[in-house]
Design a protein around this motif. Sequence first.
Motif, short mmCIF file in Angstrom:
data_model
loop_
_atom_site.label_atom_id
_atom_site.label_comp_id
_atom_site.label_asym_id
_atom_site.label_seq_id
_atom_site.Cartn_x
_atom_site.Cartn_y
_atom_site.Cartn_z
N ASN A 1 0.93 -1.17 -0.06
CA ASN A 1 0.06 -0.03 0.09
C ASN A 1 0.93 1.32 0.05
N ILE A 2 2.04 1.33 0.78
CA ILE A 2 3.13 2.48 0.71
C ILE A 2 3.70 2.46 -0.59
N ILE A 3 3.82 1.37 -1.19
CA ILE A 3 4.37 1.48 -2.75
C ILE A 3 3.20 2.00 -3.75
N ALA A 4 2.03 1.48 -3.32
CA ALA A 4 0.92 2.21 -4.37
C ALA A 4 0.85 3.68 -4.37
N ASP A 5 0.84 4.04 -2.88
CA ASP A 5 0.64 5.48 -2.66
C ASP A 5 1.86 6.22 -3.07
N ASN A 6 3.05 5.67 -3.24
CA ASN A 6 4.34 6.78 -3.63
C ASN A 6 4.93 6.53 -4.62
N VAL A 7 4.56 5.23 -5.53
CA VAL A 7 5.47 5.19 -6.60
C VAL A 7 4.70 5.11 -7.80
N SER A 8 5.18 5.64 -8.98
CA SER A 8 4.87 5.72 -10.17
C SER A 8 5.81 4.82 -11.22
N ILE A 9 5.09 4.17 -12.07
CA ILE A 9 5.89 3.10 -12.85
C ILE A 9 5.51 3.19 -14.47
N ASP B 1 6.92 3.01 -16.99
CA ASP B 1 7.45 2.18 -18.16
C ASP B 1 6.72 0.72 -17.99
N ILE B 2 5.68 0.58 -16.94
CA ILE B 2 5.00 -0.69 -17.27
C ILE B 2 3.71 -0.24 -17.73
N GLU B 3 3.34 -0.88 -18.84
CA GLU B 3 2.15 -0.53 -19.30
C GLU B 3 0.92 -1.36 -18.62
N ASP B 4 -0.47 -1.20 -19.13
CA ASP B 4 -1.46 -1.90 -18.42
C ASP B 4 -1.16 -3.38 -18.30
N HIS C 1 -2.76 -4.19 -10.13
CA HIS C 1 -3.03 -3.74 -11.55
C HIS C 1 -2.25 -2.39 -11.60
N ILE C 2 -1.27 -2.19 -12.75
CA ILE C 2 -0.55 -1.24 -13.29
C ILE C 2 -1.12 -0.55 -14.08
N LYS C 3 -1.67 0.64 -14.04
CA LYS C 3 -2.67 1.28 -15.19
C LYS C 3 -1.76 2.76 -15.23
N GLU C 4 -1.52 3.24 -16.46
CA GLU C 4 -0.92 4.42 -16.41
C GLU C 4 -0.15 4.94 -15.51
N GLY C 5 0.96 3.84 -15.02
CA GLY C 5 1.66 4.22 -14.15
C GLY C 5 1.51 3.98 -12.57
N THR C 6 0.21 3.91 -12.40
CA THR C 6 -0.57 3.74 -11.01
C THR C 6 -0.69 2.40 -10.64
N ILE C 7 -0.24 2.20 -9.45
CA ILE C 7 -0.51 0.76 -8.55
C ILE C 7 -1.83 0.70 -7.92
N HIS C 8 -2.61 -0.27 -8.44
CA HIS C 8 -3.72 -0.75 -7.49
C HIS C 8 -3.64 -2.06 -7.05
N ILE C 9 -3.95 -2.24 -5.72
CA ILE C 9 -3.91 -3.50 -5.24
C ILE C 9 -5.37 -4.14 -4.78
N TYR C 10 -5.51 -5.36 -5.22
CA TYR C 10 -6.79 -6.17 -5.03
C TYR C 10 -6.46 -7.34 -4.34
N ASN C 11 -7.47 -7.85 -3.38
CA ASN C 11 -7.36 -9.30 -2.83
C ASN C 11 -7.98 -10.15 -3.77
N GLY C 12 -7.61 -11.38 -3.75
CA GLY C 12 -7.96 -12.49 -4.43
C GLY C 12 -7.22 -12.82 -5.68
N GLU C 13 -7.76 -13.54 -6.82
CA GLU C 13 -7.08 -13.87 -7.88
C GLU C 13 -7.62 -13.25 -9.14
N TYR C 14 -6.68 -12.92 -10.03
CA TYR C 14 -7.24 -12.34 -11.11
C TYR C 14 -6.63 -13.27 -12.51
N LYS C 15 -7.64 -13.99 -13.18
CA LYS C 15 -7.28 -14.99 -13.75
C LYS C 15 -6.37 -14.48 -15.39
N GLU C 16 -6.85 -13.31 -15.49
CA GLU C 16 -6.10 -12.88 -16.95
C GLU C 16 -4.84 -12.10 -16.67
#
Length: 108
Positions: free
Chosen positions: A11-19, A21-24, A42-57
């Motif tokens: 969560n700290i990383i998600a709040d403070n880091v932009s990436i 160069d990693i696309e969607d 999920h990394i989208k437009e440089g922003t990190i979002h964190i979710y519980n569970g599994e993402y099959k795709e």
Amino acid sequence: MSIEECMERFNIIADNVSIPDIEDSYIQFNIIGKEATSFYIHIKEGTIHIYNGEYKERNVQLIFTLPALARILDGVVDPIYAYATGKYKMKGDINLGRQFLSKIKDIK
């Protein structure tokens, strides 16, 4: 480090880091062992979002024990070295997984 502390670090990383160069991309984390859990990033437009569970795709799946993930997050072990020595497994886009872990390993 507990799973709660690992999630707090992400969560700290998600709040403070932009990436920018990693696309969607979706990065699945599976923690194995007695504190087994799953979450994905999920990394989208440089922003990190964190979710519980599994993402099959997902683009890449990272499989860790909690101590192995903690050592990488603490900067004790280089993620490339840990992968090469079998401390965790990756399935899918290995370059994406290594790139992401290399960018976040020293963020406190």
